[in-house]
Design a protein around this motif. Structure first.
Motif, mmCIF file in Angstrom:
data_model
loop_
_atom_site.group_PDB
_atom_site.id
_atom_site.type_symbol
_atom_site.label_atom_id
_atom_site.label_comp_id
_atom_site.label_asym_id
_atom_site.label_seq_id
_atom_site.Cartn_x
_atom_site.Cartn_y
_atom_site.Cartn_z
ATOM 1 N N LEU A 94 0.829 -1.217 0.000
ATOM 2 C CA LEU A 94 0.000 0.000 0.000
ATOM 3 C C LEU A 94 0.856 1.257 0.000
ATOM 4 O O LEU A 94 0.540 2.237 -0.680
ATOM 5 C CB LEU A 94 -0.950 -0.004 1.197
ATOM 6 N N GLU A 95 1.943 1.210 0.754
ATOM 7 C CA GLU A 95 2.848 2.361 0.786
ATOM 8 C C GLU A 95 3.489 2.578 -0.588
ATOM 9 O O GLU A 95 3.600 3.716 -1.062
ATOM 10 C CB GLU A 95 3.929 2.079 1.832
ATOM 11 N N ALA A 97 2.235 1.731 -3.473
ATOM 12 C CA ALA A 97 1.212 2.245 -4.386
ATOM 13 C C ALA A 97 0.916 3.713 -4.105
ATOM 14 O O ALA A 97 0.747 4.513 -5.040
ATOM 15 C CB ALA A 97 -0.066 1.406 -4.277
ATOM 16 N N ALA A 98 0.861 4.082 -2.833
ATOM 17 C CA ALA A 98 0.606 5.490 -2.475
ATOM 18 C C ALA A 98 1.729 6.380 -2.999
ATOM 19 O O ALA A 98 1.478 7.446 -3.574
ATOM 20 C CB ALA A 98 0.466 5.623 -0.964
ATOM 21 N N ASP A 99 2.961 5.939 -2.816
ATOM 22 C CA ASP A 99 4.103 6.719 -3.319
ATOM 23 C C ASP A 99 4.045 6.854 -4.838
ATOM 24 O O ASP A 99 4.332 7.910 -5.397
ATOM 25 C CB ASP A 99 5.427 6.046 -2.922
ATOM 26 N N LYS A 100 3.663 5.769 -5.504
ATOM 27 C CA LYS A 100 3.611 5.803 -6.976
ATOM 28 C C LYS A 100 2.493 6.720 -7.463
ATOM 29 O O LYS A 100 2.664 7.451 -8.443
ATOM 30 C CB LYS A 100 3.422 4.383 -7.515
ATOM 31 N N LEU A 101 1.355 6.697 -6.790
ATOM 32 C CA LEU A 101 0.264 7.603 -7.185
ATOM 33 C C LEU A 101 0.680 9.058 -7.003
ATOM 34 O O LEU A 101 0.348 9.908 -7.845
ATOM 35 C CB LEU A 101 -1.002 7.315 -6.369
ATOM 36 N N ALA A 102 1.407 9.343 -5.932
ATOM 37 C CA ALA A 102 1.875 10.722 -5.712
ATOM 38 C C ALA A 102 2.842 11.137 -6.819
ATOM 39 O O ALA A 102 2.777 12.247 -7.356
ATOM 40 C CB ALA A 102 2.546 10.828 -4.338
ATOM 41 N N LEU A 103 3.719 10.212 -7.201
ATOM 42 C CA LEU A 103 4.653 10.456 -8.305
ATOM 43 C C LEU A 103 3.886 10.691 -9.606
ATOM 44 O O LEU A 103 4.194 11.608 -10.381
ATOM 45 C CB LEU A 103 5.547 9.209 -8.445
ATOM 46 N N ASN A 104 2.883 9.866 -9.862
ATOM 47 C CA ASN A 104 2.094 9.997 -11.093
ATOM 48 C C ASN A 104 1.286 11.287 -11.120
ATOM 49 O O ASN A 104 1.065 11.858 -12.189
ATOM 50 C CB ASN A 104 1.150 8.803 -11.235
ATOM 51 N N ALA A 105 0.838 11.736 -9.952
ATOM 52 C CA ALA A 105 0.062 12.982 -9.894
ATOM 53 C C ALA A 105 0.921 14.160 -10.353
ATOM 54 O O ALA A 105 0.451 15.079 -11.011
ATOM 55 C CB ALA A 105 -0.468 13.208 -8.474
ATOM 56 N N ARG A 106 2.204 14.092 -10.009
ATOM 57 C CA ARG A 106 3.121 15.144 -10.473
ATOM 58 C C ARG A 106 3.442 14.962 -11.955
ATOM 59 O O ARG A 106 3.591 15.917 -12.699
ATOM 60 C CB ARG A 106 4.426 15.105 -9.658
ATOM 61 N N LYS A 107 3.563 13.720 -12.364
ATOM 62 C CA LYS A 107 3.963 13.436 -13.744
ATOM 63 C C LYS A 107 2.838 13.709 -14.740
ATOM 64 O O LYS A 107 3.081 14.111 -15.870
ATOM 65 C CB LYS A 107 4.379 11.958 -13.839
ATOM 66 N N LEU B 12 -6.872 -1.526 0.847
ATOM 67 C CA LEU B 12 -7.136 -1.676 -0.580
ATOM 68 C C LEU B 12 -8.386 -0.901 -0.981
ATOM 69 O O LEU B 12 -8.468 -0.393 -2.112
ATOM 70 C CB LEU B 12 -7.302 -3.156 -0.936
ATOM 71 N N ALA B 13 -9.339 -0.778 -0.072
ATOM 72 C CA ALA B 13 -10.568 -0.037 -0.382
ATOM 73 C C ALA B 13 -10.242 1.435 -0.636
ATOM 74 O O ALA B 13 -10.777 2.060 -1.567
ATOM 75 C CB ALA B 13 -11.574 -0.188 0.755
ATOM 76 N N THR B 14 -9.367 1.982 0.190
ATOM 77 C CA THR B 14 -8.958 3.385 -0.009
ATOM 78 C C THR B 14 -8.148 3.528 -1.299
ATOM 79 O O THR B 14 -8.334 4.474 -2.062
ATOM 80 C CB THR B 14 -8.117 3.863 1.201
ATOM 81 N N LEU B 15 -7.262 2.582 -1.530
ATOM 82 C CA LEU B 15 -6.477 2.626 -2.777
ATOM 83 C C LEU B 15 -7.403 2.620 -3.995
ATOM 84 O O LEU B 15 -7.213 3.390 -4.936
ATOM 85 C CB LEU B 15 -5.513 1.426 -2.833
ATOM 86 N N ALA B 76 4.342 -1.549 -7.478
ATOM 87 C CA ALA B 76 3.250 -0.590 -7.257
ATOM 88 C C ALA B 76 2.377 -0.474 -8.506
ATOM 89 O O ALA B 76 1.144 -0.468 -8.423
ATOM 90 C CB ALA B 76 3.826 0.766 -6.872
ATOM 91 N N ASP B 77 3.001 -0.386 -9.673
ATOM 92 C CA ASP B 77 2.235 -0.282 -10.927
ATOM 93 C C ASP B 77 1.325 -1.491 -11.123
ATOM 94 O O ASP B 77 0.177 -1.349 -11.551
ATOM 95 C CB ASP B 77 3.190 -0.172 -12.127
#
Lengths: 126, 126, 126, 126
Positions: A94-95, A97-107, B12-15, B76-77
């Motif tokens: 989960l961590e 994935a959260a980090d990757k989503l934050a990266l993608n939000a910037r990208k 996972l629900a939040t993700l 993560a992807d």
């Protein structure tokens, strides 16, 4: 596992432990190198690809009950191997994935990525 | 997303919700057919395969910090696309994995599967 | 390879030799185990998948010149690894394909397979 | 195909024609979009990955007769889909491979690539 009481799995942390026990009980640990597990994960991802290969986009949105159940099992296989791999590499899913989503939000800023296909519809960063 | 406050993802629900919002904000929903998403998932699974292709089993167990971070991002992807796909198909990931583990426990009884490679080390059922 | 004269490759047999020389000249042979090569082949197959993942069926039939060239290079990579793998396993590619087509002709008789999608549109036998 | 006389396939050009006839006779042409074919190719590449996933590097070099035949059939499937895809995209497989080897020879000069693993053992250019 004669007296196994199937208990509910309510988090990725519990899933990780259950898979670890499953592998230990079968002495599969020596097979579970990261190299082998990424291969197994790719095999499962392709088994998930397989039922969709000849479907149109529309058909893929309206699976029959049988197709849906088959896809559900393949999705489960992918998650199981992904969780096992992350356990061995000491990665918090989960961590990560959260980090990757934050990266993608910037990208992919909302204003640039809006309705834009190809590369920019990609969650991944390469 | 100028004022985005990165909040912790603790389930996972939040993700699933965060990814849904991410795709909606970028109007990517029309691209996210199940057919396209299983393709994207396979691409990511292969990007996870890639850094391991020339490593020995031993090397794959001792990644450098850079390798580990690259692998963490690819993991993560895979989770992000898997979660997105499960959301669209209305599949509960943890429930699907729990059901599959129960199926596998019957399919690979401990006494038969012990230390046994090949097909029987597989979590999947085919 | 300063004085390399690029000669035409006019058969799979010549391609096989050229790839073998290429690997030998770079001392890559120890990396080229069948296990590693099937991984490399899957990575290349996914790189071929990648440019198509967000395209509609129609768009995939009308690639731009740039897309076509990128796809052409990925197709080449798949053929190169496939040829290398077959060389190591002492498999004749054309003979293997001919045998498989004969098998498929029996498995999918024209009258049964006509216009029939899903499993029966598959050249493969499982 | 009642009176089919299985003729030898002695070149990729002949293979391409045989596969084209095979697909036409079964009216599979509408399924054979480039998008669907790259999916089928990835599925077959993963089926080739599957028998190797739990093998050691050494074991992968010493397949049993049964394993070898299974791998030979999967290799054939990959070549068949690759040939079909190249036919639809009007790509000459041997020419594409020759061009890619020339590109790789410049990218991985012998002196630099010698015995060097990871990225530089890759035939592909990314």
């Amino acid at each position: 596992m004669p007296a196994m009481i199937p208990h509910k799995i309510d988090s990725l942390a519990t899933l990780r432990l259950r898979i670890r026990e499953f592998a230990q009980a079968r002495a599969w640990e020596s097979y579970h190198t990261p190299k082998n597990l990424v291969m197994a994960l790719s095999v499962e991802a392709a088994e998930l690809l397989e039922p969709f290969q000849w479907l149109t986009a529309e058909q893929s949105q309206h699976l029959s009950a049988d197709q849906h159940e088959a896809v559900r099992q393949e999705i489960a296989d992918v998650l199981i191997y992904l969780t096992r791999l992350a356990d061995l590499l000491d990665i918090d899913l989960l961590e990560a994935a959260a980090d990757k989503l934050a990266l993608n939000a910037r990208k992919y800023p909302v204003e640039k990525a809006h309705g834009n296909a190809l590369k920019s519809t990609d969650f991944s960063n390469d």
